[in-house]
Design a protein around this motif. Structure first.
Motif, short mmCIF file in Angstrom:
data_model
loop_
_atom_site.label_atom_id
_atom_site.label_comp_id
_atom_site.label_asym_id
_atom_site.label_seq_id
_atom_site.Cartn_x
_atom_site.Cartn_y
_atom_site.Cartn_z
N ASP A 1 0.84 -1.21 0.00
CA ASP A 1 0.00 0.00 0.00
C ASP A 1 0.88 1.26 0.00
OD1 ASP A 1 -2.39 -1.45 0.06
OD2 ASP A 1 -2.28 -1.63 2.25
N VAL A 2 0.41 2.23 -0.72
CA VAL A 2 1.11 3.50 -0.77
C VAL A 2 0.47 4.42 0.27
CG1 VAL A 2 1.71 5.48 -2.21
CG2 VAL A 2 1.57 3.20 -3.22
N GLU A 3 1.29 5.04 1.10
CA GLU A 3 0.76 5.94 2.14
C GLU A 3 0.66 7.34 1.63
OE1 GLU A 3 2.81 5.59 5.86
OE2 GLU A 3 3.00 3.46 5.60
#
Length: 147
Positions: free
Chosen positions: A145-147
């Motif tokens: 996941d990209v924050e």
């Protein structure tokens, strides 16, 4: 009668010779003079369904002179020679002394092997290594996941 060569033909041979010399200088291995005198040992590697087999020619070596390491999928064979022969006369003067020193190393990449089950045996100057295979591990897929 004399054999006469046309001057152009002689020049072509000289030019070819010069090109060959040039190629020899730039296309050879930098350490080729060393490699001719200090060659590494010869190996044969075969792959069967359940294992890899390595046979290395190491005549004159004892099993104490050989070390085999397996690290990061690299099988490395080290063979070290440290012999000294002396001949003395009746007055205990050395009349001939010969030394043979050298270390030979070869490395091979092997993947998906059972490291704990690797066996090696030295028979009549030939090192025989059996490297059992294990089932290849499937690459895992993970979503990040990209924050």
């Amino acid at each position: 009668m004399f054999d006469l060569l046309p001057s152009r033909r002689r020049n072509e041979d000289t030019f070819k010779s010069m090109l060959k010399s040039f190629d020899d200088v730039f296309n050879r291995d930098v350490f080729s003079p060393l490699n001719e005198n200090f060659r590494s040992f010869q190996t044969d590697i075969t792959e069967k369904e359940n294992a890899y087999y390595v046979e290395a020619d190491l005549p004159g070596f004892n099993k104490e002179d050989i070390r085999i390491d397996m690290e990061n999928n690299q099988l490395t064979i080290h063979a070290k020679r440290d012999n000294k022969n002396e001949e003395k006369d009746n007055n205990d003067k050395i009349i001939r002394q010969e030394r043979h020193y050298g270390e030979f190393v070869r490395s091979f990449y092997v993947d998906n092997v059972k490291e704990d089950d690797i066996t090696a045996k030295l028979e009549e100057g030939t090192l025989k290594i059996e490297i059992p295979k294990q089932a290849p591990t499937k690459p895992t897929k993970k979503k990040i996941d990209v924050e």
